[in-house]
Scaffold this motif. Structure first.
Motif, short mmCIF file in Angstrom:
data_model
loop_
_atom_site.label_atom_id
_atom_site.label_comp_id
_atom_site.label_asym_id
_atom_site.label_seq_id
_atom_site.Cartn_x
_atom_site.Cartn_y
_atom_site.Cartn_z
N ILE A 119 -78.89 -50.48 -78.64
CA ILE A 119 -77.87 -49.89 -77.78
C ILE A 119 -76.60 -49.62 -78.58
O ILE A 119 -76.08 -50.50 -79.27
N ARG A 120 -76.10 -48.39 -78.48
CA ARG A 120 -74.81 -48.02 -79.06
C ARG A 120 -73.93 -47.52 -77.92
O ARG A 120 -74.29 -46.59 -77.22
N TYR A 121 -72.79 -48.17 -77.76
CA TYR A 121 -71.95 -47.94 -76.58
C TYR A 121 -70.59 -47.39 -76.99
O TYR A 121 -69.93 -47.94 -77.88
N TYR A 122 -70.18 -46.30 -76.33
CA TYR A 122 -68.90 -45.66 -76.61
C TYR A 122 -68.17 -45.40 -75.29
O TYR A 122 -68.80 -45.21 -74.25
N ILE A 123 -66.84 -45.42 -75.38
CA ILE A 123 -66.01 -45.14 -74.19
C ILE A 123 -65.06 -43.99 -74.54
O ILE A 123 -64.30 -44.08 -75.50
N ASN A 124 -65.12 -42.92 -73.76
CA ASN A 124 -64.21 -41.80 -73.97
C ASN A 124 -62.78 -42.20 -73.66
O ASN A 124 -62.53 -42.93 -72.69
N GLU A 125 -61.85 -41.71 -74.45
CA GLU A 125 -60.43 -41.99 -74.19
C GLU A 125 -59.96 -41.28 -72.93
O GLU A 125 -59.13 -41.81 -72.19
N THR A 126 -60.46 -40.07 -72.71
CA THR A 126 -60.10 -39.33 -71.50
C THR A 126 -61.38 -38.89 -70.80
O THR A 126 -62.42 -38.69 -71.43
N ASN A 127 -61.28 -38.71 -69.50
CA ASN A 127 -62.43 -38.36 -68.67
C ASN A 127 -62.75 -36.87 -68.76
O ASN A 127 -61.88 -36.03 -68.54
N CYS A 128 -63.99 -36.55 -69.10
CA CYS A 128 -64.43 -35.15 -69.11
C CYS A 128 -64.50 -34.61 -67.69
O CYS A 128 -64.15 -33.46 -67.43
N GLY A 129 -64.98 -35.44 -66.78
CA GLY A 129 -65.06 -35.06 -65.38
C GLY A 129 -66.29 -34.25 -65.05
O GLY A 129 -67.03 -33.80 -65.93
N ALA A 130 -66.51 -34.03 -63.76
CA ALA A 130 -67.71 -33.33 -63.30
C ALA A 130 -67.74 -31.88 -63.75
O ALA A 130 -68.77 -31.36 -64.16
N VAL A 131 -66.59 -31.21 -63.68
CA VAL A 131 -66.55 -29.79 -64.05
C VAL A 131 -66.92 -29.62 -65.52
O VAL A 131 -67.63 -28.68 -65.89
N ASN A 132 -66.46 -30.53 -66.36
CA ASN A 132 -66.70 -30.45 -67.80
C ASN A 132 -67.72 -31.48 -68.28
O ASN A 132 -67.66 -31.94 -69.41
N VAL A 133 -68.67 -31.81 -67.41
CA VAL A 133 -69.63 -32.87 -67.75
C VAL A 133 -70.44 -32.54 -69.00
O VAL A 133 -70.85 -33.45 -69.74
N VAL A 134 -70.64 -31.26 -69.30
CA VAL A 134 -71.41 -30.89 -70.49
C VAL A 134 -70.69 -31.35 -71.76
O VAL A 134 -71.33 -31.61 -72.78
N ASP A 135 -69.36 -31.49 -71.71
CA ASP A 135 -68.64 -32.02 -72.85
C ASP A 135 -69.12 -33.42 -73.19
O ASP A 135 -69.22 -33.79 -74.36
N ASN A 136 -69.44 -34.19 -72.16
CA ASN A 136 -69.94 -35.55 -72.42
C ASN A 136 -71.38 -35.52 -72.93
O ASN A 136 -71.78 -36.36 -73.73
N TRP A 137 -72.17 -34.56 -72.47
CA TRP A 137 -73.51 -34.37 -73.04
C TRP A 137 -73.40 -34.14 -74.55
O TRP A 137 -74.16 -34.71 -75.34
N ASN A 138 -72.44 -33.30 -74.92
CA ASN A 138 -72.29 -32.97 -76.34
C ASN A 138 -71.66 -34.11 -77.13
O ASN A 138 -71.88 -34.21 -78.34
N LYS A 139 -70.89 -34.98 -76.47
CA LYS A 139 -70.44 -36.22 -77.12
C LYS A 139 -71.65 -37.06 -77.51
O LYS A 139 -71.73 -37.61 -78.61
N CYS A 140 -72.59 -37.17 -76.59
CA CYS A 140 -73.82 -37.91 -76.86
C CYS A 140 -74.55 -37.30 -78.06
O CYS A 140 -75.06 -38.02 -78.92
#
Length: 314
Positions: free
Chosen positions: A55-76
Motif C-alpha cells: 500500500i502506498r498512500y498519498y493525500i492531496n493538499e487541495t481537493n480536486c472535487g467531483a467536477v475535476n475528479v479526473v485530475d485525481n485519476w491522473n494523480k494516481c
C-alpha cells in the motif's frame, strides 16, 4: 511491478471493503496506490488499519472535487510504477482472481494495450443487481466503439472495468479529462485501444457499486450537458481523422458516424429528463433557456415528455 491498482479516494463508507478485495488477490505482483482527495472523512485511519507494504498512500493538499475528479485519476497515474494500471472507485471491489485473469490475457495478447472486465453491478449491501453481457474475447477498435453506441443495461462500462498498459495511457496524455468524468472512461479506453483493439474477460472480475453517492447519480445537470458537448466534439474529431485498416473497419466506422448524433441526442434527453423527473417545474427552465444550452425545441419537448413519464413511474 506488474500491476498498479489505484483508488482515487474521497468517501469512507465502502473503502475498507474495497481495499480488502484488492489485498485478497491470488496474483501477488501488484502495488495499491490510494490518493486521498483532501477528504473531510477519516480515510487515513482506514488505510492505516492495513499493515501491508504494497500500500502506498498519498493525500492531496487541495481537493480536486467531483467536477475535476479526473485530475485525481491522473494523480494516481503519476504515482504508478506498474506495467498495467487499474483505476477503481473507493466503493468498488475486485474479485480475488481479477489480476490473475488479466495476467493470463496479457500473456495471450502481448500486443494489446487495453483489457476489459466483465462487470457485475452490486447494491449498497453487496448484492448483485446486474451482470454485463459477455463480449467477444477480442474486439477491434471500431467494433468496440460501435457497441457503445447501442447502450442498454447489459453493456454499461465504468473506469474500474479497464486495465490499461501504463506507458500507452501516459503516451495518449493520461485519463481524458471531462467535467464530472462524464464520458472520460469511454474516451480514455478508445484512445488506448487505438490501434490494437481491446480484450474482454469472460467472467466477472470487477464489482461496480451503485449507490446514491456516486458522481454518476449526482452533479450539476448543466455541467453534464457541457461535458456531453465536449465529448461529442472529441468523437467528431477522432472519427474524422481515424483511418480504418480494412473494409470491415470501414463499414463499422460508417455505422458509428451514422449513429453519432442520435447517440448524443439521446444522452442529452436522458440528462434533462432526469432533472425534470425530480422536479417537473424544471420543464419551464428548459423551455425558456433552451437557446442558452444550444438545445432544439424538439429535444426539449422529448425530454419533458420522458421526464414526466419517469416521474409518474417513480
Amino acid at each position: 511491478m506488474k500491476f498498479s491498482v489505484t483508488i482515487p479516494a474521497y468517501k469512507a463508507r465502502f473503502l475498507k471493503e474495497c481495499i480488502e478485495s484488492i489485498l485478497a488477490q491470488t496474483y501477488k505482483d501488484f502495488e495499491l496506490i490510494i490518493v486521498n482527495d483532501a477528504s473531510p472523512e477519516d480515510l487515513t485511519s482506514i488505510v492505516k488499519s492495513f499493515n501491508d507494504p504494497r500500500i502506498r498512500y498519498y493525500i492531496n493538499e487541495t481537493n480536486c472535487g467531483a467536477v475535476n475528479v479526473v485530475d485525481n485519476w491522473n494523480k494516481c497515474l503519476e504515482y504508478a510504477t506498474g506495467e498495467y494500471i487499474i483505476c477503481m472507485g473507493d466503493d468498488d471491489m475486485l474479485a480475488e482472481n481479477a489480476l490473475q485473469t488479466y495476467n493470463d490475457l496479457i500473456c495471450k495478447y502481448p500486443n494489446v494495450d487495453l483489457f476489459h472486465s466483465r462487470t457485475m453491478a452490486i447494491d449498497e449491501k453487496g448484492f448483485s443487481v446486474a451482470l454485463m453481457l459477455i463480449r467477444n474475447e477480442y474486439e477491434s477498435l471500431c467494433n468496440f466503439m460501435l457497441y457503445r453506441f447501442f447502450p442498454h443495461n447489459g453493456n454499461m462500462q465504468f473506469i474500474g472495468d479497464f486495465c490499461f498498459r501504463t506507458t500507452t495511457l501516459r503516451k495518449v496524455g493520461g485519463f481524458y479529462k471531462l467535467p464530472l468524468a462524464w464520458e472520460s472512461d469511454d474516451i480514455t479506453a478508445f484512445m488506448v485501444a487505438n490501434p490494437n483493439g481491446v480484450v474482454h474477460t469472460a467472467h466477472p472480475t470487477f464489482f461496480y457499486r451503485i449507490n446514491g453517492q456516486t458522481i454518476t447519480n449526482t452533479g450539476n445537470v448543466e455541467i453534464k450537458l457541457e461535458s456531453t458537448d465536449k465529448a461529442y466534439l472529441w468523437y467528431k474529431n477522432f472519427l474524422t481523422s481515424y483511418s480504418p485498416v480494412n473494409v470491415l473497419e470501414q463499414q463499422l466506422l460508417l455505422q458509428i458516424k451514422q449513429n453519432l448524433d442520435s447517440f448524443f441526442t439521446k444522452k442529452k434527453i436522458h440528462i434533462i429528463a432526469s432533472d425534470i423527473a425530480q422536479n417537473v417545474f424544471h420543464s419551464f427552465k428548459w423551455i425558456f433557456h433552451k437557446n442558452s444550452y444550444n438545445l432544439s425545441s424538439v429535444l426539449v419537448l422529448q425530454s419533458i415528455a420522458k421526464g414526466i413519464v419517469d416521474s409518474i413511474k417513480h
